[in-house]
Design a protein around this motif. Sequence first.
Motif, mmCIF file in Angstrom:
data_model
loop_
_atom_site.group_PDB
_atom_site.id
_atom_site.type_symbol
_atom_site.label_atom_id
_atom_site.label_comp_id
_atom_site.label_asym_id
_atom_site.label_seq_id
_atom_site.Cartn_x
_atom_site.Cartn_y
_atom_site.Cartn_z
ATOM 1 N N SER A 1 -59.095 -30.599 -27.353
ATOM 2 C CA SER A 1 -60.232 -29.681 -27.212
ATOM 3 C C SER A 1 -59.774 -28.227 -27.205
ATOM 4 N N ALA A 2 -58.652 -27.953 -26.529
ATOM 5 C CA ALA A 2 -58.132 -26.586 -26.502
ATOM 6 C C ALA A 2 -57.687 -26.138 -27.890
ATOM 7 N N GLY A 3 -57.045 -27.021 -28.629
ATOM 8 C CA GLY A 3 -56.641 -26.683 -29.997
ATOM 9 C C GLY A 3 -57.831 -26.397 -30.886
ATOM 10 N N LYS B 1 -60.985 -18.299 -35.952
ATOM 11 C CA LYS B 1 -61.776 -18.182 -37.189
ATOM 12 C C LYS B 1 -62.886 -17.154 -37.044
ATOM 13 N N PHE B 2 -63.616 -17.209 -35.913
ATOM 14 C CA PHE B 2 -64.764 -16.329 -35.743
ATOM 15 C C PHE B 2 -64.378 -14.892 -35.412
ATOM 16 N N LEU B 3 -63.292 -14.711 -34.678
ATOM 17 C CA LEU B 3 -62.893 -13.350 -34.297
ATOM 18 C C LEU B 3 -61.872 -12.749 -35.241
ATOM 19 N N GLY B 4 -61.370 -13.528 -36.166
ATOM 20 C CA GLY B 4 -60.436 -13.017 -37.150
ATOM 21 C C GLY B 4 -59.022 -12.831 -36.613
ATOM 22 N N TRP B 5 -58.707 -13.457 -35.501
ATOM 23 C CA TRP B 5 -57.363 -13.344 -34.948
ATOM 24 C C TRP B 5 -56.427 -14.284 -35.698
ATOM 25 N N ASN B 6 -55.176 -13.945 -35.704
ATOM 26 C CA ASN B 6 -54.186 -14.775 -36.369
ATOM 27 C C ASN B 6 -53.419 -15.579 -35.312
ATOM 28 N N LEU B 7 -53.953 -16.734 -34.969
ATOM 29 C CA LEU B 7 -53.355 -17.584 -33.951
ATOM 30 C C LEU B 7 -52.847 -18.888 -34.555
ATOM 31 N N VAL B 8 -52.338 -18.798 -35.763
ATOM 32 C CA VAL B 8 -51.908 -19.990 -36.478
ATOM 33 C C VAL B 8 -50.761 -20.685 -35.746
ATOM 34 N N LEU B 9 -49.823 -19.910 -35.222
ATOM 35 C CA LEU B 9 -48.682 -20.505 -34.531
ATOM 36 C C LEU B 9 -49.117 -21.261 -33.280
ATOM 37 N N LEU B 10 -50.044 -20.692 -32.511
ATOM 38 C CA LEU B 10 -50.546 -21.360 -31.319
ATOM 39 C C LEU B 10 -51.285 -22.652 -31.677
ATOM 40 N N VAL B 11 -52.079 -22.623 -32.723
ATOM 41 C CA VAL B 11 -52.800 -23.813 -33.172
ATOM 42 C C VAL B 11 -51.812 -24.888 -33.622
ATOM 43 N N LEU B 12 -50.765 -24.493 -34.353
ATOM 44 C CA LEU B 12 -49.771 -25.472 -34.799
ATOM 45 C C LEU B 12 -49.010 -26.080 -33.632
ATOM 46 N N ILE B 13 -48.706 -25.284 -32.622
ATOM 47 C CA ILE B 13 -48.026 -25.812 -31.435
ATOM 48 C C ILE B 13 -48.930 -26.805 -30.706
ATOM 49 N N LEU B 14 -50.211 -26.484 -30.570
ATOM 50 C CA LEU B 14 -51.146 -27.404 -29.922
ATOM 51 C C LEU B 14 -51.331 -28.692 -30.726
ATOM 52 N N ILE B 15 -51.375 -28.583 -32.042
ATOM 53 C CA ILE B 15 -51.499 -29.772 -32.887
ATOM 54 C C ILE B 15 -50.266 -30.658 -32.745
#
Length: 110
Positions: A38-40, A48-62
């Motif tokens: 859920s956090a991921g 996506k909605f705020l346009g932030w680049n949090l790809v690394l955090l999403v990949l770590i959570l995945i």
Amino acid sequence: MDRYFPDKPPPHHLTPEERTRIARKFRRRAILTDVLFSAGLAVWLVSKFLGWNLVLLVLILILAVALLSCATFFRCPCCGRIARQRDHLSFFAWRGFQCPDCGFTPERSK
């Protein structure tokens, strides 16, 4: 190898306290997996909605969710039987799981 993952159901000499301990441990891991999933999803939607680049955090959570779900949902925590897809042992659906071999359920009362 046969000691840890036998082909036959486990002996029925497990005490209710041991079954309760196994169920609690399984529930903790499953709830942690649900929360991380859920956090991921929330981090991905916010990025996506705020346009932030949090790809690394999403990949770590995945990666964390994938590893934890393999450790939690791949086998029955009581007898070691490999869970099949139709057994409903996955995200959010684990609450209704019952092992056909040993009768394990994640409910503490059973």
